[in-house]
Design a protein around this motif. Structure first.
Motif, mmCIF file in Angstrom:
data_model
loop_
_atom_site.group_PDB
_atom_site.id
_atom_site.type_symbol
_atom_site.label_atom_id
_atom_site.label_comp_id
_atom_site.label_asym_id
_atom_site.label_seq_id
_atom_site.Cartn_x
_atom_site.Cartn_y
_atom_site.Cartn_z
ATOM 1 N N ILE A 209 0.861 -1.188 0.000
ATOM 2 C CA ILE A 209 0.000 0.000 0.000
ATOM 3 C C ILE A 209 0.892 1.230 0.000
ATOM 4 N N GLN A 210 0.621 2.177 -0.886
ATOM 5 C CA GLN A 210 1.543 3.276 -1.148
ATOM 6 C C GLN A 210 1.060 4.607 -0.580
ATOM 7 N N ILE A 211 1.996 5.535 -0.528
ATOM 8 C CA ILE A 211 1.769 6.947 -0.199
ATOM 9 C C ILE A 211 0.975 7.032 1.103
ATOM 10 N N ALA A 212 -0.235 7.611 1.083
ATOM 11 C CA ALA A 212 -1.032 7.729 2.314
ATOM 12 C C ALA A 212 -2.129 6.680 2.370
ATOM 13 N N GLY A 213 -1.943 5.579 1.628
ATOM 14 C CA GLY A 213 -2.994 4.582 1.521
ATOM 15 C C GLY A 213 -3.327 3.864 2.802
ATOM 16 N N VAL A 214 -2.441 3.918 3.801
ATOM 17 C CA VAL A 214 -2.716 3.246 5.078
ATOM 18 C C VAL A 214 -3.653 4.067 5.953
#
Length: 726
Positions: A209-214
């Motif tokens: 999961i990338q960038i602010a995806g969490v």
């Protein structure tokens, strides 16, 4: 009542986000947020130097070009300062069947159930399968009722804690004869705000999961039965028992309308069907396991696409992010805020370590309400808990983390903790979560008196330890006015609602008001926490530091302030009783606990759970209209007037937010195009203060100060329309 009381409708699906990302100073401090200007000091250090004199020629190539990360001396990976969606238009909305996983009604409840793990969810109602939509204002120039899209706007574009959704209406289904249908209008000035935004929402055990995806958060909006005496909420049951039950609730004078609440989580980038069709080569990046190398691959292909499209005079593609969502509709009851979940708040007090996960996690809050219903000739009590934001996921497939058995209890005056109910990991897995949007109804055990629950303190335990509880004094302070804009010389205000035990307090409550500002200070990159400003460096001047909320006020009070300078402060609310010493506000409030810490001293210890409002002290531009008027009176030169307008007002929106040029056919760098848009009536209507709460306001980012708006209006009237100068 709210969504914590049946009847309820449940829905799930996906949501698309199309923000412009060039104003995000994550790596490069491109933007001077307080003044709504480019950060000239930083840009002058680039190669070639970017200055006000050459900005139209140099900025776009610079902001869209792949560059080494500032802290990557080896230049192993690269990214454009414009980030992942330079040409986005800030539109957002639930996805429909034509563009991904559709957001539809999945079921509902008419009553409580005796088993919290097996609620009586109805799946065969006619409203099930109907699409849910959030919609913007219809265009005054389209000569139709077709709505525009909802808009995502950050009060502070350098922060993750101030997102707003501007919208005009909410709809279920399509209005056809005998079909299930609901449509409600949002009152002017009301909007959704991100609540409980946290980066603990998805634990990302796969690392994909990338960038602010969490991250994850909760949004809510309420639709009144009437606005200014006119019925604005329409329900056509169309054979749906669930919609009919909502409609029947309107007969109760305490029912204000319908409430919509949904949780957003697990956001995926470079994943929309549109960008995948435009760049089929993105499949080459999917197999890369190193997250930085994968992002590097994606950025290379994205920038290449944009360069090719611009060279061919095509519209540059949008690259929206896609989130998972689950949500609910319920009854909006008198005394509840429109945009903030109401009820008894359970806040995290210590971290929890999910099974099989080598990290400590802060759970997101939950809200609860004790309900009663007539059953079998008697009265039954249920504690309904919205845990829609509470239990995190662990991977892109949204598998829920295993926190062990969750026990909901109440601490009574005797010091004992009485169990109300429990959930095993199988009871809060993804299937159960999706079915009820995380809402759980616990029947009160026969031995537990309702009064003990009302008077006691609710807690949530995991692994035998209390991980969430009601805050001290069971006091909360929230506001629908989560994003307040104030102009130079104006007096701003914010109304707050104090609750004790989920209800208006019966004794005086005081609220200490404390200003915090982002740290590091804007426009530095990566503002990650709040700090109290040094004396004399405050952005606003509060009329009072302490609000006294008297009994009989309904728990409502208003504070006022005026701006000292442009900026993006937050005001944090610390409630306490008069017989107690005032709270000692921390020097800093971070978004997450520091390494090795497990205890959370209170709701205001972390940004995601704090009680606060965001303030936008607009740029101090009151002198600009006088300067423009003097220039016009002295020269009557249309070209000089245009250069003034462009260099002082339009260049930011022309260069930093190019969506107008490519997607709205308005080139703000062209005098001829801008004059034509003024003559057509589009610009006067879209920059009007009357449009500022709508989804068609220009600029969508709401950064146009009153002074700059006046310059734009003077230019149009004096230069384009030929009115005599005052």
């Amino acid at each position: 009542m709210s969504v914590l009381t049946p009847p309820r409708l449940y829905f799930k699906g996906t949501m698309g986000w199309n923000p412009n990302t060039a104003n995000n100073n994550d790596q490069w401090p491109t933007y001077n947020f307080p003044d709504a200007e480019l950060n000239w000091e930083f840009l002058a250090t680039q190669e070639p130097p970017i200055t006000p004199q050459n900005v139209r020629r140099t900025f776009v190539p610079w902001v869209g070009k792949l560059k080494c990360y500032p802290d990557d001396d080896d230049c192993k990976y690269r990214q454009p300062p414009a980030e992942w969606n330079y040409y986005g238009g800030n539109n957002c909305g639930f996805r429909n069947p034509g563009n991904g996983v559709a957001t539809v009604v999945t079921g509902g409840q008419l009553d409580y159930g005796d088993d919290p793990a097996a609620p009586p969810v109805i799946h065969d109602d006619p409203v099930v399968g109907q699409m849910v939509s959030i919609l913007g204002n219809p265009s005054p120039f389209a000569h139709s009722d077709r709505p525009s899209r909802a808009r995502l706007v950050d009060v502070n574009p350098d922060s993750f804690w101030s997102s707003q959704i501007y919208l005009h209406s909410v709809q279920i289904g399509d209005k056809k004869p005998s079909s299930p249908f609901l449509r409600g209008l949002v009152p002017p000035g009301m909007r959704m705000h991100s609540r409980w935004l946290t980066f603990y929402r998805n634990l990302n055990l796969t690392g994909t999961i990338q960038i602010a995806g969490v991250g994850g958060c909760v949004f809510q909006i309420s639709l009144p039965k009437e606005i200014d005496g006119l019925r604005t909420l329409e329900i056509q049951p169309g054979g749906s028992a669930l919609l009919a039950a909502l409609q029947e609730s309107f007969a109760d004078s305490s029912t204000l309308g319908v409430q919509l609440r949904f949780a957003v989580y697990t956001t995926q980038y470079f994943s929309s069907g549109s960008i995948r069709r435009a760049i089929p080569e993105l499949a080459e990046c999917d197999a890369i396991t190193d997250p930085n190398a994968k992002l590097d691959c994606q950025y290379k292909k994205l920038v290449a696409l944009w360069d090719r499209q611009l060279a061919q005079n095509e519209k540059p593609s949008w690259n929206p992010a896609i989130s998972s969502i689950v949500g609910s509709f319920g009854v909006w009851e008198e005394g509840e805020l429109s945009s903030m979940p109401s009820g008894r708040l359970l806040s995290p007090v210590r971290t929890v370590a999910p099974r099989g996960v080598d990290r400590q996690v802060v759970l997101s809050p939950a809200v609860a309400k004790l309900n009663r219903t007539k059953a079998g000739g008697g009265t039954r009590y249920y504690l309904s808990v919205d845990m829609g934001a509470t239990v995190p996921e662990i991977n892109p497939e949204n598998v829920k983390a295993d926190l062990g058995t969750l026990v909901l209890g109440v601490e009574t005056g005797s010091g004992r903790c009485e169990e109300i109910g429990s959930l095993s990991p199988a009871d809060y897995d993804r299937r159960h979560y999706d079915a009820t949007a995380g809402i759980v109804d616990f029947p009160l055990p026969p031995h537990l008196e309702p009064a003990a629950v009302e008077d006691g303190t609710l807690v949530l335990r995991a692994g035998g330890r209390t991980v969430m509880r009601e805050p001290a004094g069971k006091l909360t302070v929230q506001t629908d006015e989560r994003g307040v804009y104030v102009e130079q010389g104006e007096i701003g205000s914010c109304t707050v609602q104090v609750r004790q035990n989920g209800a208006p307090p019966t004794a005086e409550v005081r609220v200490l008001l404390v200003e915090y500002v982002p740290e590091p200070p804007t426009p530095a990159a990566n503002a990650g926490q709040w700090v109290r400003p040094a004396r004399g460096a405050e952005v606003i001047e509060l009329e009072t530091d302490v609000l006294a909320v008297e009994p009989g006020s309904g728990g409502v009070a208003t504070f006022r302030f005026k701006p000292r300078r442009p900026g993006l402060p937050m005001v944090v609310f610390f409630p306490y009783f008069p017989h107690q010493p005032p709270p000692s506000p921390p020097a800093a409030i971070p978004p997450a606990l520091g390494s090795g810490k497990t205890e959370i001293p209170g709701p205001n210890a972390l940004i995601p759970t704090a009680f606060f409002t965001c303030i936008r002290a607009m740029p101090f531009d009151d002198a600009l209209p006088y300067r423009f008027l003097r220039l016009w009176q002295e020269t009557h030169d249309p070209e000089l007037a245009w250069r003034f307008l462009y260099e002082k007002v339009l260049y930011v929106y022309d260069l930093l937010y190019p969506v107008m040029k490519y997607w709205a056919d308005l080139d703000l760098g062209s005098r001829e195009a801008t004059e034509a848009a003024w003559r057509s009536g589009a610009i006067p209507a879209l920059i009007s203060e009357d449009a500022i709460d709508g989804t068609l306001y220009m600029p969508v980012t709401r950064e146009l100060s009153a002074g700059k708006r006046k310059v734009f209006q003077l230019w149009g009237r004096l230069v384009v329309d030929g009115e005599p100068a005052p």
